[in-house]
Design a protein around this motif. Structure first.
Motif, PDB file in Angstrom:
ATOM      1  N   THR A 193     -85.971   3.739  65.092  1.00 53.67           N
ATOM      2  CA  THR A 193     -86.782   3.245  63.809  1.00 53.67           C
ATOM      3  C   THR A 193     -87.453   4.529  63.212  1.00 53.67           C
ATOM      4  OG1 THR A 193     -88.329   2.043  62.879  1.00 53.67           O
ATOM      5  CG2 THR A 193     -88.802   2.907  64.972  1.00 53.67           C
ATOM      6  N   THR A 194     -87.499   4.568  62.094  1.00 52.54           N
ATOM      7  CA  THR A 194     -87.897   5.891  61.389  1.00 52.54           C
ATOM      8  C   THR A 194     -89.468   5.796  61.031  1.00 52.54           C
ATOM      9  OG1 THR A 194     -85.675   5.982  60.593  1.00 52.54           O
ATOM     10  CG2 THR A 194     -87.289   7.439  59.586  1.00 52.54           C
ATOM     11  N   SER A 195     -90.217   6.853  61.149  1.00 50.72           N
ATOM     12  CA  SER A 195     -91.611   7.136  60.932  1.00 50.72           C
ATOM     13  C   SER A 195     -91.847   7.512  59.420  1.00 50.72           C
ATOM     14  CB  SER A 195     -92.126   8.392  61.606  1.00 50.72           C
ATOM     15  OG  SER A 195     -93.497   8.531  61.359  1.00 50.72           O
ATOM     16  N   VAL A 196     -92.672   6.641  58.836  1.00 47.99           N
ATOM     17  CA  VAL A 196     -93.071   6.868  57.397  1.00 47.99           C
ATOM     18  C   VAL A 196     -93.749   8.045  57.296  1.00 47.99           C
ATOM     19  CG1 VAL A 196     -93.938   5.711  55.314  1.00 47.99           C
ATOM     20  CG2 VAL A 196     -93.033   4.222  57.167  1.00 47.99           C
ATOM     21  N   ALA A 197     -94.758   8.115  58.129  1.00 55.64           N
ATOM     22  CA  ALA A 197     -95.579   9.471  58.051  1.00 55.64           C
ATOM     23  C   ALA A 197     -94.908  10.686  58.424  1.00 55.64           C
ATOM     24  CB  ALA A 197     -96.738   9.424  58.937  1.00 55.64           C
ATOM     25  N   LEU A 198     -94.134  10.741  59.260  1.00 57.78           N
ATOM     26  CA  LEU A 198     -93.453  12.210  59.843  1.00 57.78           C
ATOM     27  C   LEU A 198     -92.016  12.224  59.294  1.00 57.78           C
ATOM     28  CD1 LEU A 198     -94.507  12.200  63.616  1.00 57.78           C
ATOM     29  CD2 LEU A 198     -95.646  13.007  61.510  1.00 57.78           C
ATOM     30  N   ASP A 199     -91.423  10.989  58.850  1.00 56.61           N
ATOM     31  CA  ASP A 199     -89.845  11.095  58.673  1.00 56.61           C
ATOM     32  C   ASP A 199     -89.230  11.532  59.833  1.00 56.61           C
ATOM     33  OD1 ASP A 199     -87.722  10.713  56.999  1.00 56.61           O
ATOM     34  OD2 ASP A 199     -87.802  12.980  56.159  1.00 56.61           O
ATOM     35  N   TRP A 200     -89.544  11.083  60.944  1.00 58.20           N
ATOM     36  CA  TRP A 200     -88.846  11.662  62.116  1.00 58.20           C
ATOM     37  C   TRP A 200     -88.316  10.238  62.656  1.00 58.20           C
ATOM     38  CZ3 TRP A 200     -88.890  15.721  66.121  1.00 58.20           C
ATOM     39  CH2 TRP A 200     -89.213  17.120  65.580  1.00 58.20           C
ATOM     40  N   ALA A 201     -87.322  10.118  63.486  1.00 60.50           N
ATOM     41  CA  ALA A 201     -86.803   8.981  64.179  1.00 60.50           C
ATOM     42  C   ALA A 201     -87.038   8.947  65.576  1.00 60.50           C
ATOM     43  CB  ALA A 201     -85.284   8.873  63.928  1.00 60.50           C
ATOM     44  N   LEU A 202     -87.526   7.725  65.905  1.00 58.96           N
ATOM     45  CA  LEU A 202     -87.798   7.200  67.215  1.00 58.96           C
ATOM     46  C   LEU A 202     -86.712   6.614  67.745  1.00 58.96           C
ATOM     47  CD1 LEU A 202     -89.853   7.364  69.739  1.00 58.96           C
ATOM     48  CD2 LEU A 202     -90.727   5.195  68.868  1.00 58.96           C
ATOM     49  N   ILE A 203     -86.264   7.338  68.811  1.00 62.31           N
ATOM     50  CA  ILE A 203     -84.740   6.804  69.473  1.00 62.31           C
ATOM     51  C   ILE A 203     -85.069   6.338  70.734  1.00 62.31           C
ATOM     52  CG2 ILE A 203     -82.318   7.187  69.703  1.00 62.31           C
ATOM     53  CD1 ILE A 203     -82.692   9.423  67.384  1.00 62.31           C
ATOM     54  N   GLU A 243     -78.326  -9.300  71.631  1.00 61.84           N
ATOM     55  CA  GLU A 243     -78.984  -9.325  70.320  1.00 61.84           C
ATOM     56  C   GLU A 243     -80.447  -9.402  70.761  1.00 61.84           C
ATOM     57  OE1 GLU A 243     -78.965 -12.205  66.575  1.00 61.84           O
ATOM     58  OE2 GLU A 243     -77.577 -12.640  67.943  1.00 61.84           O
ATOM     59  N   GLU A 244     -80.887 -10.162  71.765  1.00 63.86           N
ATOM     60  CA  GLU A 244     -82.168 -10.295  72.151  1.00 63.86           C
ATOM     61  C   GLU A 244     -82.879  -9.191  72.645  1.00 63.86           C
ATOM     62  OE1 GLU A 244     -85.827 -12.307  72.263  1.00 63.86           O
ATOM     63  OE2 GLU A 244     -83.919 -13.056  71.419  1.00 63.86           O
ATOM     64  N   ILE A 245     -82.189  -8.335  73.263  1.00 63.79           N
ATOM     65  CA  ILE A 245     -82.649  -7.062  74.043  1.00 63.79           C
ATOM     66  C   ILE A 245     -82.791  -5.935  72.731  1.00 63.79           C
ATOM     67  CG2 ILE A 245     -81.857  -5.067  75.221  1.00 63.79           C
ATOM     68  CD1 ILE A 245     -80.458  -7.056  77.196  1.00 63.79           C
ATOM     69  N   GLU A 246     -81.588  -6.021  71.918  1.00 60.98           N
ATOM     70  CA  GLU A 246     -81.606  -5.291  70.790  1.00 60.98           C
ATOM     71  C   GLU A 246     -83.222  -5.250  69.979  1.00 60.98           C
ATOM     72  OE1 GLU A 246     -78.178  -5.655  68.481  1.00 60.98           O
ATOM     73  OE2 GLU A 246     -76.905  -4.636  69.991  1.00 60.98           O
ATOM     74  N   ARG A 306     -85.935  -2.735  69.036  1.00 62.09           N
ATOM     75  CA  ARG A 306     -86.520  -2.477  68.144  1.00 62.09           C
ATOM     76  C   ARG A 306     -88.022  -2.945  67.695  1.00 62.09           C
ATOM     77  NH1 ARG A 306     -81.101  -4.145  66.276  1.00 62.09           N
ATOM     78  NH2 ARG A 306     -82.227  -6.048  65.292  1.00 62.09           N
ATOM     79  N   SER A 307     -88.309  -3.882  68.279  1.00 66.99           N
ATOM     80  CA  SER A 307     -89.858  -4.307  68.149  1.00 66.99           C
ATOM     81  C   SER A 307     -90.825  -3.501  69.151  1.00 66.99           C
ATOM     82  CB  SER A 307     -90.047  -5.845  68.917  1.00 66.99           C
ATOM     83  OG  SER A 307     -89.247  -6.574  67.929  1.00 66.99           O
ATOM     84  N   ARG A 308     -90.151  -2.890  70.003  1.00 70.49           N
ATOM     85  CA  ARG A 308     -91.252  -2.151  70.910  1.00 70.49           C
ATOM     86  C   ARG A 308     -91.280  -0.631  70.208  1.00 70.49           C
ATOM     87  NH1 ARG A 308     -88.002  -3.719  75.233  1.00 70.49           N
ATOM     88  NH2 ARG A 308     -87.129  -1.578  75.249  1.00 70.49           N
ATOM     89  N   LEU A 309     -90.026  -0.115  69.535  1.00 66.14           N
ATOM     90  CA  LEU A 309     -89.863   1.137  68.761  1.00 66.14           C
ATOM     91  C   LEU A 309     -90.892   0.919  67.519  1.00 66.14           C
ATOM     92  CD1 LEU A 309     -86.164   1.740  68.936  1.00 66.14           C
ATOM     93  CD2 LEU A 309     -88.037   3.263  70.069  1.00 66.14           C
ATOM     94  N   SER A 310     -90.820  -0.334  66.918  1.00 74.83           N
ATOM     95  CA  SER A 310     -91.645  -0.273  65.722  1.00 74.83           C
ATOM     96  C   SER A 310     -93.037  -0.316  66.092  1.00 74.83           C
ATOM     97  CB  SER A 310     -91.233  -1.682  64.837  1.00 74.83           C
ATOM     98  OG  SER A 310     -89.793  -1.644  64.578  1.00 74.83           O
ATOM     99  N   PHE A 311     -93.559  -1.141  67.313  1.00 76.87           N
ATOM    100  CA  PHE A 311     -94.870  -0.872  67.651  1.00 76.87           C
ATOM    101  C   PHE A 311     -95.528   0.350  67.977  1.00 76.87           C
ATOM    102  CE2 PHE A 311     -97.639  -0.861  71.282  1.00 76.87           C
ATOM    103  CZ  PHE A 311     -98.722  -1.250  70.863  1.00 76.87           C
ATOM    104  N   TYR A 312     -94.523   1.396  68.631  1.00 79.09           N
ATOM    105  CA  TYR A 312     -94.954   2.665  68.939  1.00 79.09           C
ATOM    106  C   TYR A 312     -95.066   3.575  67.653  1.00 79.09           C
ATOM    107  CZ  TYR A 312     -95.588   2.253  73.918  1.00 79.09           C
ATOM    108  OH  TYR A 312     -95.883   2.004  75.215  1.00 79.09           O
TER     109      TYR A 312
END
Length: 580
Positions: free
Chosen positions: A262-272, A38-41, A45-51
């Motif tokens: 996580t999904t980009s608001v600007a591009l509507d692309w997913a960073l996976i 859970e901590e790794i997840e 997700r925090s790293r994905l949100s940051f980028y």
């Protein structure tokens, strides 16, 4: 041995210790894996949100950089330029507009601005390719653009790289009316820098990131496995369910991956980002393997301890138990082996010495008991003989006084036969036939005294050869005569019967002496029965008590004398015995 023996109790204690410990370790391991996962997840997700926030910020800044573009005078001159303007004027305004577009160049990512003036049909661009203008005009004619939305564009031309494109018309008009706009502005951002950002992301984590949008090529770091990325993208399409961010697991070619997005608001692309689950949990897996190795070692030590306990404690205890049971059963010759040099060896030796001493003691006690029993029997017999002799002599004296010579002679003959039988002191046993003959002589003597007396003797022939103590029946008959018949007037009757009963598969022999004398009250009968259990020195009823004691000493338990009221009106006395 008893069911709940020492060894089983120790094994139960070991199981009670190991089982909770195993369950606790399993629970701790499972909780640790869950918490770490859970901590790794969350971190992933925090790293994905940051980028993703960084990416959205870059693209939003690109859009903000052209917000005031149409207010610039040089840009206005270009956009308001008429189609019939001179070539010099067109070139002048294009150069000035191009200079202005270059001046608003934003950020370090590779990008280009393109400005199209509808009035003059001219365009100016900061794109590095001189042939880009033709591609732009072709898209404009085909109306292959959507305003205010970042779209992925891949010209599939060697001189124009794939990029994200953002269009806006001035004044703003829907797609169908964009051709009527005065100005169309385009921002084009090269995807090469996005791939570079993904390379940076990949260098900071253990997973592989990529950008994904349905219907568009995947943007991934250099050196990525495109087949894995394609499989993960397919799993993402079926798992995301339209959620903006999340985590799931996917199995690709036998490997389980943890996939975060996580999904980009600007591009509507997913960073996976996907990372092998085994790689994430490697420290915990190693710890768990060490834990199970420790548990295996602990169980092995427990089994070894149980074996040593069984061999060095349980087996000797069981041998002692078996020896004790044999000793309890009377096997005093059983000996334990002397093949141990520990504490049990000492106990075995002492047990063997104890059995030897017990055997010797029992032999001495048994021999003494036999001598005591023989002396007791002789004493009881000596008590009976004087008692009977006294009664007989008293009778002879009375008959002589009455002048009954024939009766005295008959009495003397009968008495002589009686004493001939009773004077063989060395013979403590006699057949029942001899005892019945003695009773017949005795009752014949009494019949001489009392003409009103009748007697009946009925003993089966198969009982006549049984061996019993001498002078066993005569005291019973004498008791019936003296205490039952003599105090009563009128006809007198004494019955002597014998029979064999079957009790628990064993033959029990019974001789009954019954009379129609005066009988006894219930209280007197109970007192007489109680007196039979008293010591030899107790006063009264010496004959009956002696008979009872001789039966108890000679035969098995349950043998003895019993009394009850007779249906004839007097007393019914019975002796019963069975062989040892």
């Amino acid at each position: 041995m008893p069911k709940a023996n020492l060894f089983k109790k120790v094994l139960l204690i070991l199981c009670m210790v190991l089982l909770p410990l195993t369950l606790m370790l399993m629970y701790v391991s499972q909780v640790s894996i869950s918490v770490v996962r859970e901590e790794i997840e969350t971190n992933s997700r925090s790293r994905l949100s940051f980028y993703m926030q960084r990416l959205d910020s870059e693209f939003n800044n690109f859009v903000s950089s052209i917000a005031n573009l149409n207010k610039d005078t040089d840009i206005q001159k270009f956009t308001q330029m008429e189609e019939n303007a001179t070539d010099y004027t067109k070139l002048k305004y294009k150069l000035e507009s191009g200079k202005e577009l270059s001046s608003i160049n934003y950020g370090s990512w590779e990008h280009a601005y393109t400005l199209y003036a509808a009035n003059s049909g001219e365009m100016v661009s900061t794109h590095s390719s001189v042939r880009y203008n033709d591609y732009f005009l072709q898209k404009l004619q085909e109306q292959r653009y959507e305003q205010l939305v970042w779209k992925y564009d891949d010209p599939q031309l060697p001189h124009i790289r794939p990029a994200f494109v953002w269009w806006v018309s001035q004044p703003f008009a829907p797609l169908s009316a964009a051709a009527d706009a005065n100005t169309i502005t385009e921002i084009r951002v090269n995807i090469r820098d996005l791939a570079g950002m993904l390379d940076e992301f990949k260098g900071e984590s253990s997973g592989v990131p990529f950008l994904y949008h349905a219907g568009a090529p995947v943007i991934s770091p250099a050196g990525s496995d495109q087949r894995e990325i394609s499989e993960i993208a397919v799993r993402f399409s079926g798992q995301s369910g339209g959620e903006a961010e999340g985590t799931f697991t996917a199995r690709v070619e036998g490997v389980v991956y943890m996939v975060s997005y996580t999904t980009s608001v600007a591009l509507d692309w997913a960073l996976i980002e996907y990372v092998p689950l085994e790689q994430i949990l490697q420290p915990i897996t190693t710890s768990r393997k060490l834990m199970w190795l420790f548990m295996g070692l602990l169980v092995t030590l427990a089994v070894l301890s149980a074996y040593l306990l069984y061999r060095n404690i349980q087996v000797p205890i069981r041998k002692l138990y078996v020896a004790a049971k044999k000793l309890e059963g009377g096997s005093y010759a059983y000996r334990l082996p002397r093949n141990r040099n520990d504490e049990f060896g000492y106990l075995f030796e002492q047990f063997n010495n104890m059995t030897v001493q017990i055997g010797d003691l029992i032999d001495r006690v048994y021999a003494e008991k036999l001598r005591s029993r023989e002396a007791t029997l002789k004493q009881l017999q000596s008590q009976i003989n004087p008692h009977f002799l006294y009664n007989c002599l008293f009778f002879i004296k009375n008959m002589t006084r009455l002048g009954e010579k024939e009766t005295v002679m008959a009495m003397a003959v009968k008495l002589g036969d009686f004493f001939r039988y009773t004077t063989h002191v060395d013979q403590q046993e006699a057949t029942l036939r001899e005892e019945v003959t003695l009773v017949d002589n005795y009752l014949s003597i009494q019949q001489m005294r009392m003409k009103r007396l009748r007697f009946e003797i009925s003993v089966p022939e198969e009982l006549m050869e049984l061996s019993i103590p001498r002078l066993l029946l005569q005291p019973l008959v004498e008791n019936a005569v003296v205490h039952g018949i003599e105090p009563k007037e009128g006809e007198a009757l004494i019955q002597v019967r014998g029979e064999t009963l079957n009790v628990n598969g064993r033959p029990v022999y019974v001789i009954t002496v019954e009379d129609n004398g005066v009988g006894m009250t219930e209280e007197a009968l109970q007192a007489l029965l109680a007196s039979l259990k008293r010591s030899q020195e107790a006063a009264g009823n010496c004959g009956l008590r002696n008979v009872h004691q001789r039966l108890v000493l000679r035969f098995s338990s349950g043998s003895g004398l019993s009394m009850e009221r007779s249906e004839l009106g007097g007393l019914k006395v019975a002796i019963c015995w069975s062989e040892l």
